[in-house]
Write a protein that holds these residues in place. Sequence first.
Motif, PDB file in Angstrom:
ATOM      1  N   TYR A  29       0.808  -1.208   0.000  1.00 36.20           N
ATOM      2  CA  TYR A  29       0.000   0.000   0.000  1.00 36.20           C
ATOM      3  C   TYR A  29       0.847   1.266   0.000  1.00 36.20           C
ATOM      4  O   TYR A  29       0.475   2.267   0.600  1.00 36.20           O
ATOM      5  CB  TYR A  29      -0.981   0.018   1.176  1.00 36.20           C
ATOM      6  CG  TYR A  29      -1.917  -1.148   1.148  1.00 36.20           C
ATOM      7  CD1 TYR A  29      -2.940  -1.193   0.228  1.00 36.20           C
ATOM      8  CD2 TYR A  29      -1.759  -2.218   2.016  1.00 36.20           C
ATOM      9  CE1 TYR A  29      -3.797  -2.274   0.175  1.00 36.20           C
ATOM     10  CE2 TYR A  29      -2.611  -3.298   1.970  1.00 36.20           C
ATOM     11  CZ  TYR A  29      -3.622  -3.313   1.048  1.00 36.20           C
ATOM     12  OH  TYR A  29      -4.463  -4.379   0.994  1.00 36.20           O
ATOM     13  N   TRP A  68      -2.990   8.106   0.942  1.00 36.62           N
ATOM     14  CA  TRP A  68      -2.131   7.184   1.683  1.00 36.62           C
ATOM     15  C   TRP A  68      -2.563   7.107   3.146  1.00 36.62           C
ATOM     16  O   TRP A  68      -2.594   6.019   3.729  1.00 36.62           O
ATOM     17  CB  TRP A  68      -0.672   7.614   1.575  1.00 36.62           C
ATOM     18  CG  TRP A  68       0.255   6.646   2.215  1.00 36.62           C
ATOM     19  CD1 TRP A  68       0.732   5.494   1.680  1.00 36.62           C
ATOM     20  CD2 TRP A  68       0.807   6.736   3.532  1.00 36.62           C
ATOM     21  NE1 TRP A  68       1.546   4.868   2.583  1.00 36.62           N
ATOM     22  CE2 TRP A  68       1.611   5.602   3.728  1.00 36.62           C
ATOM     23  CE3 TRP A  68       0.702   7.666   4.565  1.00 36.62           C
ATOM     24  CZ2 TRP A  68       2.305   5.375   4.907  1.00 36.62           C
ATOM     25  CZ3 TRP A  68       1.386   7.436   5.732  1.00 36.62           C
ATOM     26  CH2 TRP A  68       2.169   6.299   5.891  1.00 36.62           C
ATOM     27  N   LEU A  69      -2.891   8.251   3.754  1.00 32.57           N
ATOM     28  CA  LEU A  69      -3.329   8.245   5.151  1.00 32.57           C
ATOM     29  C   LEU A  69      -4.659   7.504   5.324  1.00 32.57           C
ATOM     30  O   LEU A  69      -4.837   6.763   6.288  1.00 32.57           O
ATOM     31  CB  LEU A  69      -3.450   9.679   5.673  1.00 32.57           C
ATOM     32  CG  LEU A  69      -2.127  10.412   5.869  1.00 32.57           C
ATOM     33  CD1 LEU A  69      -2.387  11.876   6.207  1.00 32.57           C
ATOM     34  CD2 LEU A  69      -1.284   9.750   6.938  1.00 32.57           C
ATOM     35  N   VAL A  70      -5.577   7.680   4.377  1.00 30.89           N
ATOM     36  CA  VAL A  70      -6.853   6.960   4.441  1.00 30.89           C
ATOM     37  C   VAL A  70      -6.619   5.462   4.279  1.00 30.89           C
ATOM     38  O   VAL A  70      -7.183   4.650   5.014  1.00 30.89           O
ATOM     39  CB  VAL A  70      -7.834   7.496   3.387  1.00 30.89           C
ATOM     40  CG1 VAL A  70      -9.044   6.594   3.242  1.00 30.89           C
ATOM     41  CG2 VAL A  70      -8.260   8.909   3.743  1.00 30.89           C
ATOM     42  N   ARG A  72      -3.911   3.839   4.960  1.00 33.79           N
ATOM     43  CA  ARG A  72      -3.215   3.372   6.167  1.00 33.79           C
ATOM     44  C   ARG A  72      -4.209   3.152   7.305  1.00 33.79           C
ATOM     45  O   ARG A  72      -4.094   2.210   8.075  1.00 33.79           O
ATOM     46  CB  ARG A  72      -2.156   4.390   6.563  1.00 33.79           C
ATOM     47  CG  ARG A  72      -1.308   3.967   7.697  1.00 33.79           C
ATOM     48  CD  ARG A  72      -0.338   2.924   7.238  1.00 33.79           C
ATOM     49  NE  ARG A  72       0.568   2.622   8.337  1.00 33.79           N
ATOM     50  CZ  ARG A  72       1.225   1.512   8.444  1.00 33.79           C
ATOM     51  NH1 ARG A  72       1.139   0.608   7.507  1.00 33.79           N
ATOM     52  NH2 ARG A  72       1.996   1.293   9.458  1.00 33.79           N
ATOM     53  N   ARG A  73      -5.202   4.047   7.391  1.00 35.87           N
ATOM     54  CA  ARG A  73      -6.209   3.928   8.448  1.00 35.87           C
ATOM     55  C   ARG A  73      -7.121   2.726   8.181  1.00 35.87           C
ATOM     56  O   ARG A  73      -7.473   1.976   9.079  1.00 35.87           O
ATOM     57  CB  ARG A  73      -7.027   5.215   8.505  1.00 35.87           C
ATOM     58  CG  ARG A  73      -8.204   5.210   9.419  1.00 35.87           C
ATOM     59  CD  ARG A  73      -7.813   5.151  10.847  1.00 35.87           C
ATOM     60  NE  ARG A  73      -7.098   6.358  11.216  1.00 35.87           N
ATOM     61  CZ  ARG A  73      -7.143   6.898  12.396  1.00 35.87           C
ATOM     62  NH1 ARG A  73      -7.894   6.351  13.307  1.00 35.87           N
ATOM     63  NH2 ARG A  73      -6.442   7.947  12.677  1.00 35.87           N
ATOM     64  N   VAL A  74      -7.510   2.539   6.918  1.00 29.74           N
ATOM     65  CA  VAL A  74      -8.460   1.479   6.580  1.00 29.74           C
ATOM     66  C   VAL A  74      -7.781   0.117   6.532  1.00 29.74           C
ATOM     67  O   VAL A  74      -8.296  -0.868   7.060  1.00 29.74           O
ATOM     68  CB  VAL A  74      -9.148   1.786   5.225  1.00 29.74           C
ATOM     69  CG1 VAL A  74      -9.969   0.613   4.738  1.00 29.74           C
ATOM     70  CG2 VAL A  74      -9.992   3.030   5.340  1.00 29.74           C
ATOM     71  N   GLY A  76      -4.379  -0.510   7.309  1.00 27.60           N
ATOM     72  CA  GLY A  76      -3.123  -0.521   8.053  1.00 27.60           C
ATOM     73  C   GLY A  76      -2.829  -1.791   8.825  1.00 27.60           C
ATOM     74  O   GLY A  76      -3.382  -2.849   8.548  1.00 27.60           O
ATOM     75  N   ARG A  78      -3.048  -4.627  11.189  1.00 27.75           N
ATOM     76  CA  ARG A  78      -4.181  -5.234  11.885  1.00 27.75           C
ATOM     77  C   ARG A  78      -3.789  -5.609  13.313  1.00 27.75           C
ATOM     78  O   ARG A  78      -2.623  -5.816  13.617  1.00 27.75           O
ATOM     79  CB  ARG A  78      -4.647  -6.472  11.135  1.00 27.75           C
ATOM     80  CG  ARG A  78      -5.289  -6.134   9.821  1.00 27.75           C
ATOM     81  CD  ARG A  78      -5.605  -7.376   9.096  1.00 27.75           C
ATOM     82  NE  ARG A  78      -4.310  -7.975   8.733  1.00 27.75           N
ATOM     83  CZ  ARG A  78      -4.113  -8.778   7.722  1.00 27.75           C
ATOM     84  NH1 ARG A  78      -5.112  -9.118   6.980  1.00 27.75           N
ATOM     85  NH2 ARG A  78      -2.935  -9.251   7.446  1.00 27.75           N
ATOM     86  N   GLU A  79      -4.769  -5.731  14.152  1.00 24.50           N
ATOM     87  CA  GLU A  79      -4.550  -6.110  15.550  1.00 24.50           C
ATOM     88  C   GLU A  79      -3.990  -7.521  15.606  1.00 24.50           C
ATOM     89  O   GLU A  79      -4.513  -8.432  14.988  1.00 24.50           O
ATOM     90  CB  GLU A  79      -5.874  -6.037  16.306  1.00 24.50           C
ATOM     91  CG  GLU A  79      -5.742  -5.959  17.790  1.00 24.50           C
ATOM     92  CD  GLU A  79      -5.062  -4.694  18.265  1.00 24.50           C
ATOM     93  OE1 GLU A  79      -4.300  -4.787  19.237  1.00 24.50           O
ATOM     94  OE2 GLU A  79      -5.276  -3.638  17.683  1.00 24.50           O
TER      95      GLU A  79
END
Length: 93
Positions: A29, A68-70, A72-74, A76, A78-79
């Motif tokens: 990404y 890129w920030l969106v 990364r948020r969506v 990014g 994972r837990e």
Amino acid sequence: MLTSLVGTWWAWVVLGFALGVLEILAPGYIFLGFAVGAIVTGALVGFGLPAGLPALVLIFAVVSVVAWLVLRRVVGVREGQVKIWDRDINDKP
């Protein structure tokens, strides 16, 4: 030559698709945000945005960073994806 190519909408869209293909070859990404920025810039030029080279590069940069920030948020990290090691394989039991 380059200045006239920057002002054409299809050049930005081709750049966006090329960056999308590069993202497929090297996943992570990273290039996808740049691809979105190039396609949005191409769409704005195609709809008649009268802008010169510095303005188009600025639009490309801002849209790429936001995309890129969106992403990364969506998509990014994972837990539970990061592994924390409690012991080393060389430690004696």
